[in-house]
Design an enzyme around this catalytic site. Structure first.
Site, mmCIF file in Angstrom:
data_model
loop_
_atom_site.group_PDB
_atom_site.id
_atom_site.type_symbol
_atom_site.label_atom_id
_atom_site.label_comp_id
_atom_site.label_asym_id
_atom_site.label_seq_id
_atom_site.Cartn_x
_atom_site.Cartn_y
_atom_site.Cartn_z
ATOM 1 N N ASP A 136 46.561 47.107 33.705
ATOM 2 C CA ASP A 136 45.373 47.897 34.570
ATOM 3 C C ASP A 136 45.897 48.472 35.518
ATOM 4 O O ASP A 136 46.453 48.017 36.303
ATOM 5 C CB ASP A 136 44.347 46.603 34.904
ATOM 6 C CG ASP A 136 43.183 47.105 35.025
ATOM 7 O OD1 ASP A 136 42.220 46.808 34.350
ATOM 8 O OD2 ASP A 136 42.921 47.684 36.126
ATOM 9 N N HIS A 180 40.226 41.757 29.302
ATOM 10 C CA HIS A 180 40.926 41.592 30.497
ATOM 11 C C HIS A 180 41.823 40.300 30.449
ATOM 12 O O HIS A 180 41.393 39.447 29.901
ATOM 13 C CB HIS A 180 40.258 41.354 31.866
ATOM 14 C CG HIS A 180 39.402 42.698 32.177
ATOM 15 N ND1 HIS A 180 39.876 43.661 33.060
ATOM 16 C CD2 HIS A 180 38.086 43.249 31.857
ATOM 17 C CE1 HIS A 180 39.024 44.590 33.219
ATOM 18 N NE2 HIS A 180 37.826 44.227 32.436
ATOM 19 N N GLN A 209 30.566 45.822 33.120
ATOM 20 C CA GLN A 209 31.453 46.819 32.298
ATOM 21 C C GLN A 209 31.268 48.335 32.949
ATOM 22 O O GLN A 209 30.183 48.830 33.222
ATOM 23 C CB GLN A 209 30.832 46.897 30.735
ATOM 24 C CG GLN A 209 31.832 47.578 30.129
ATOM 25 C CD GLN A 209 31.283 47.713 28.538
ATOM 26 O OE1 GLN A 209 30.395 46.912 27.976
ATOM 27 N NE2 GLN A 209 32.061 48.244 27.660
ATOM 28 N N ASN A 248 33.757 42.043 29.777
ATOM 29 C CA ASN A 248 32.390 42.435 30.313
ATOM 30 C C ASN A 248 31.582 43.206 29.399
ATOM 31 O O ASN A 248 32.174 44.247 28.625
ATOM 32 C CB ASN A 248 32.453 43.279 31.704
ATOM 33 C CG ASN A 248 33.200 42.379 32.754
ATOM 34 O OD1 ASN A 248 33.111 41.236 32.895
ATOM 35 N ND2 ASN A 248 34.125 43.025 33.347
ATOM 36 N N HIS A 303 37.291 46.166 25.805
ATOM 37 C CA HIS A 303 38.589 45.745 26.259
ATOM 38 C C HIS A 303 38.343 44.436 26.642
ATOM 39 O O HIS A 303 37.519 43.878 27.358
ATOM 40 C CB HIS A 303 39.198 46.582 27.499
ATOM 41 C CG HIS A 303 38.088 46.879 28.399
ATOM 42 N ND1 HIS A 303 37.125 47.804 28.304
ATOM 43 C CD2 HIS A 303 38.000 46.299 29.774
ATOM 44 C CE1 HIS A 303 36.433 47.891 29.347
ATOM 45 N NE2 HIS A 303 36.928 47.065 30.171
HETATM 46 P P1 AMP Z 1 35.413 46.797 33.004
HETATM 47 O O1 AMP Z 1 34.839 46.653 34.442
HETATM 48 O O2 AMP Z 1 35.412 45.475 32.389
HETATM 49 O O3 AMP Z 1 34.659 47.904 32.166
HETATM 50 O O4 AMP Z 1 36.813 47.342 33.231
HETATM 51 C C1 AMP Z 1 37.434 48.468 33.330
HETATM 52 C C2 AMP Z 1 39.070 48.292 33.698
HETATM 53 O O5 AMP Z 1 39.570 49.325 33.346
HETATM 54 C C3 AMP Z 1 39.188 48.286 35.325
HETATM 55 O O6 AMP Z 1 39.797 46.880 35.513
HETATM 56 C C4 AMP Z 1 39.880 49.506 35.534
HETATM 57 O O7 AMP Z 1 41.110 49.384 36.647
HETATM 58 C C5 AMP Z 1 40.658 49.838 34.042
HETATM 59 N N1 AMP Z 1 40.917 51.268 34.015
HETATM 60 C C6 AMP Z 1 40.211 52.357 34.090
HETATM 61 N N2 AMP Z 1 40.839 53.150 33.853
HETATM 62 C C7 AMP Z 1 41.853 52.886 33.632
HETATM 63 C C8 AMP Z 1 43.321 53.622 33.016
HETATM 64 N N3 AMP Z 1 43.217 55.153 32.971
HETATM 65 N N4 AMP Z 1 44.263 52.999 32.857
HETATM 66 C C9 AMP Z 1 44.318 51.660 33.047
HETATM 67 N N5 AMP Z 1 43.200 50.933 33.489
HETATM 68 C C10 AMP Z 1 42.149 51.475 33.788
#
Ligand code: AMP
Ligand code: ZN
Length: 135
Positions: free
Chosen positions: A32, A103, A95, A88, A101
């Site tokens: 992440d 985590h 989300q 999420n 995805h």
């Molecule tokens: P969520 O809030 O569950 O949708 O999580 C989205 C996650 O994606 C967050 O922890 C971000 O830090 C991560 N994220 C967003 N863009 C990228 C990216 N380009 N590469 C890696 N992680 C990302």
């Protein structure tokens, strides 16, 4: 199916570079970019699903075994003390990227990762209402 303009579709397909820890025909596992702790990683299916409401059962069934394999290996590599799996669904639940995805967040004794909630109390009214509606 891929979705145009979805960043995780592009990452999963390798069109946008990522710190990839693992890849197979169905998934890519990446670090992440905004980690909650050292080693925070995401399991991303290569097909586009908005979230758990939408994901195919066959694909969903592969995620927990993959998470287990990843956290076993990552625990050895990182020397962490435990793990949270967080997933999420929809904006109200946090989300922000609308491509499924999972985590995987390593936990270290005494870390300040703020995952949690204020515990309420299960009322008889809520309990009875939910049990009745779930029949
Ligand atoms: P969520 O809030 O569950 O949708 O999580 C989205 C996650 O994606 C967050 O922890 C971000 O830090 C991560 N994220 C967003 N863009 C990228 C990216 N380009 N590469 C890696 N992680 C990302
Ligand atoms: Zn996507």
């Amino acid at each position: 199916m891929k979705e145009k303009d979805c960043i995780f579709c592009k990452i999963a397909a390798g069109e946008i570079p990522s710190a990839t820890l693992y890849e197979d025909g169905d998934f890519r596992v990446i670090l992440d970019l905004g980690p909650a702790s050292k080693g925070h990683a995401l399991i991303i299916p290569k097909e586009h699903y908005r979230n758990l409401y939408d994901i195919d059962d066959e694909k969903a069934a592969k995620i927990l075994p993959l998470a287990k394999k990843m956290i076993n290996k990552m625990t050895e590599v990182l020397g962490c003390d435990g793990y949270n799996l967080v997933q999420n669904n929809e904006e109200c639940a946090g989300q922000t990227v609308f491509h499924f995805h999972m985590h995987m967040i390593p936990r270290y004794k005494g870390d300040n990762v703020g995952l949690g909630w204020h515990m309420g109390k299960l009322t008889d009214a809520d309990k009875n209402e939910i049990l009745e509606k779930m029949k």
